[in-house]
Design an enzyme around this catalytic site. Structure first.
Site, PDB file in Angstrom:
ATOM      1  CE1 TYR A 176       0.472  -1.610   4.320  1.00 23.83           C
ATOM      2  CE2 TYR A 176       0.498   0.761   4.644  1.00 23.83           C
ATOM      3  CZ  TYR A 176       0.762  -0.512   5.107  1.00 23.83           C
ATOM      4  OH  TYR A 176       1.305  -0.692   6.347  1.00 23.83           O
ATOM      5  N   PRO A 177       0.376   2.284  -0.655  1.00 20.71           N
ATOM      6  CG  PRO A 177      -0.690   3.700  -2.196  1.00 20.71           C
ATOM      7  CD  PRO A 177      -0.779   2.331  -1.571  1.00 20.71           C
ATOM      8  CG  MET A 178       2.840   5.194   3.886  1.00 18.28           C
ATOM      9  SD  MET A 178       3.008   4.463   5.561  1.00 18.28           S
ATOM     10  CE  MET A 178       2.667   5.877   6.609  1.00 18.28           C
ATOM     11  CG  ASN A 179       0.707  10.867   0.984  1.00 18.70           C
ATOM     12  OD1 ASN A 179       1.610  10.408   0.278  1.00 18.70           O
ATOM     13  ND2 ASN A 179      -0.388  11.417   0.487  1.00 18.70           N
ATOM     14  CE  LYS A 180       4.608   8.815   8.945  1.00 19.45           C
ATOM     15  NZ  LYS A 180       5.998   8.435   8.991  1.00 19.45           N
TER      16      LYS A 180
HETATM   17  O1  76R Z   1      14.354   3.076  15.454  1.00 23.13           O
HETATM   18  C1  76R Z   1      14.415   2.395  14.397  1.00 23.13           C
HETATM   19  O2  76R Z   1      15.234   1.470  14.217  1.00 23.13           O
HETATM   20  C2  76R Z   1      13.438   2.750  13.338  1.00 23.13           C
HETATM   21  C3  76R Z   1      13.714   1.993  12.075  1.00 23.13           C
HETATM   22  C4  76R Z   1      12.610   2.292  11.091  1.00 23.13           C
HETATM   23  C5  76R Z   1      12.486   3.405  10.269  1.00 23.13           C
HETATM   24  C6  76R Z   1      13.406   4.581  10.149  1.00 23.13           C
HETATM   25  C7  76R Z   1      11.456   1.431  10.832  1.00 23.13           C
HETATM   26  C8  76R Z   1      11.233   0.221  11.461  1.00 23.13           C
HETATM   27  N1  76R Z   1      10.678   2.044   9.884  1.00 23.13           N
HETATM   28  C9  76R Z   1      11.267   3.235   9.505  1.00 23.13           C
HETATM   29  C10 76R Z   1      10.804   4.135   8.560  1.00 23.13           C
HETATM   30 MN1  76R Z   1       8.865   1.386   9.243  1.00 23.13          MN
HETATM   31  N2  76R Z   1       7.091   0.715   8.530  1.00 23.13           N
HETATM   32  C11 76R Z   1       6.120   1.486   7.914  1.00 23.13           C
HETATM   33  C12 76R Z   1       4.923   0.695   7.822  1.00 23.13           C
HETATM   34  O3  76R Z   1       0.938   0.980   8.219  1.00 23.13           O
HETATM   35  C13 76R Z   1       1.626   1.850   8.817  1.00 23.13           C
HETATM   36  O4  76R Z   1       1.160   2.509   9.794  1.00 23.13           O
HETATM   37  C14 76R Z   1       3.034   2.139   8.387  1.00 23.13           C
HETATM   38  C15 76R Z   1       3.601   1.215   7.308  1.00 23.13           C
HETATM   39  C16 76R Z   1       5.191  -0.551   8.362  1.00 23.13           C
HETATM   40  C17 76R Z   1       4.232  -1.705   8.488  1.00 23.13           C
HETATM   41  C18 76R Z   1       6.564  -0.526   8.824  1.00 23.13           C
HETATM   42  C19 76R Z   1       7.201  -1.582   9.446  1.00 23.13           C
HETATM   43  N3  76R Z   1       8.586   3.136   8.178  1.00 23.13           N
HETATM   44  C20 76R Z   1       9.546   4.069   7.959  1.00 23.13           C
HETATM   45  C21 76R Z   1       9.024   5.057   7.043  1.00 23.13           C
HETATM   46  C22 76R Z   1       9.810   6.203   6.442  1.00 23.13           C
HETATM   47  C23 76R Z   1       9.661   7.446   7.232  1.00 23.13           C
HETATM   48  C24 76R Z   1      10.569   8.537   6.704  1.00 23.13           C
HETATM   49  O5  76R Z   1      11.703   8.258   6.260  1.00 23.13           O
HETATM   50  O6  76R Z   1      10.136   9.698   6.756  1.00 23.13           O
HETATM   51  C25 76R Z   1       7.727   4.680   6.742  1.00 23.13           C
HETATM   52  C26 76R Z   1       6.759   5.380   5.805  1.00 23.13           C
HETATM   53  C27 76R Z   1       7.469   3.479   7.460  1.00 23.13           C
HETATM   54  C28 76R Z   1       6.271   2.777   7.444  1.00 23.13           C
HETATM   55  N4  76R Z   1       9.165  -0.343  10.281  1.00 23.13           N
HETATM   56  C29 76R Z   1      10.233  -0.668  11.116  1.00 23.13           C
HETATM   57  C30 76R Z   1       8.380  -1.468  10.150  1.00 23.13           C
HETATM   58  C31 76R Z   1       8.990  -2.545  10.927  1.00 23.13           C
HETATM   59  C32 76R Z   1       8.439  -3.968  11.001  1.00 23.13           C
HETATM   60  C33 76R Z   1      10.114  -2.028  11.536  1.00 23.13           C
HETATM   61  C34 76R Z   1      11.075  -2.748  12.483  1.00 23.13           C
HETATM   62  C35 76R Z   1      12.050  -3.608  11.744  1.00 23.13           C
HETATM   63  C36 76R Z   1      13.197  -2.810  11.189  1.00 23.13           C
HETATM   64  O7  76R Z   1      13.740  -1.902  11.856  1.00 23.13           O
HETATM   65  O8  76R Z   1      13.611  -3.118  10.044  1.00 23.13           O
END
Ligand code: 76R
Length: 280
Positions: A176-180
């Site tokens: 899915y696509p998303m925005n902030k």
């Molecule tokens: O403290 C940390 O280690 C954070 C690491 C981390 C970042 C920076 C992280 C961890 N994410 C990051 C960035 Mn994520 N993520 C999503 C979704 O449905 C929703 O509400 C959101 C969709 C999921 C399911 C998910 C899963 N993450 C991001 C960003 C970019 C933000 C930016 O750069 O501005 C988005 C849009 C986003 C959204 N995230 C994790 C996960 C999971 C499972 C983790 C933990 C595992 C990992 O660190 O690889």
């Protein structure tokens, strides 16, 4: 060499290829049965072979990543997920699908263009140390050193997975696509970096609870497509996909700021399995 007069520092050579990370394309097709019925049997049989070769990850000229899955529901029938440094190589898959024997019956319904990236919120080693101190871990303690060392060991592989992702051997995929959001009162882009950073740390913590059950690849699409990120999740089973998305709805970064586009749930298959399943 000719350089534009306003640039003094030497610039890298212009290129459509990614310097670090990969281009990413999600493609969605619906099968038009009426058109399929009109394709003569030999073209159709040859088309199945052509399509299987186009989607084959082991094919000579295959992009670095290509994965086929079957989409649930009416939004689409087929998902093709492609990643490579070269966007033209990725596009050539799209054009090959269109122009193969089955192409006329494969109606494009959606696509998403993005690139892999390491988010600005991934803690550096120093930021991680600061976080540990903030949480009350004594910097002189063995526990502090052990945690820092573990993170130092983990970080390169985590970052590698973010920009050059391995696809897991899991059967379920959702995209899915998303925005902030930028609405007044909930404008992510008006928040201080430190606030955004702590919200993303909360987000990261809730994500880590799904280790082993969900693998995520967040691809960036600001300036590339209509949404800011593409979220691709693979599940060991369907339930953790629902659970992670539901859980994250309560993280402030999502509860207050996230906007979501359409969801595509799909099941991974080999190209041959997908072709048979779709009765092409
Ligand atoms: O403290 C940390 O280690 C954070 C690491 C981390 C970042 C920076 C992280 C961890 N994410 C990051 C960035 Mn994520 N993520 C999503 C979704 O449905 C929703 O509400 C959101 C969709 C999921 C399911 C998910 C899963 N993450 C991001 C960003 C970019 C933000 C930016 O750069 O501005 C988005 C849009 C986003 C959204 N995230 C994790 C996960 C999971 C499972 C983790 C933990 C595992 C990992 O660190 O690889």
């Amino acid at each position: 060499m000719n350089r534009p007069p306003h640039t003094s520092a030497p610039q890298p050579d212009p290129t459509p290829n990614m310097t670090e990370g990969w281009h990413c394309l999600h493609l969605y097709y619906r099968v038009d049965q009426g058109i399929l019925n009109q394709i003569d049997q030999s073209t159709r049989a040859a088309g199945r072979e052509e399509l299987a070769a186009i989607l084959d990850p082991e094919h000579d000229n295959a992009p670095i990543r290509i994965q086929t899955s079957i989409v649930s529901g009416h939004k689409a029938d087929l998902q093709v997920l492609i990643m490579d440094t070269d966007p033209i190589k990725i596009d050539s898959i799209q054009q090959a699908i269109r122009s193969c024997g089955l192409g006329p019956a494969l109606i494009p319904t959606y696509s998403f263009v993005s690139i892999t990236e390491i988010s600005e919120y991934v803690p550096t080693l120093d930021q991680y140390a600061a976080k540990l101190k903030q949480e009350g871990t004594d910097p002189e303690s063995p526990a502090f050193q052990a945690k820092l060392k573990a993170y130092e060991g983990r970080l390169p592989a985590m970052n590698q997975q973010r920009i050059y992702p391995e696809f897991p051997d899991f059967p379920v995929c959702t995209f899915y696509p998303m925005n902030k959001s930028r609405v007044p009162g909930a404008n992510w882009y008006m928040e201080q970096f430190s606030n955004r950073y702590s919200m993303m740390a909360e987000h990261g913590l809730s994500g880590m609870k799904f280790a082993g059950r969900v693998v995520q690849v967040i691809t960036a699409s600001t300036g590339f497509d209509d949404w800011e990120w593409g979220v691709t999740l693979w599940g060991r089973a369907p339930e953790p996909i629902k659970e992670i998305v539901y859980t994250m709805r309560f993280d402030k970064a999502s509860a207050k700021y996230a906007e979501f586009g359409p969801f595509y749930l799909s099941y991974i298959m080999s190209p041959q399995e997908a072709i048979a399943h779709l009765k092409l």
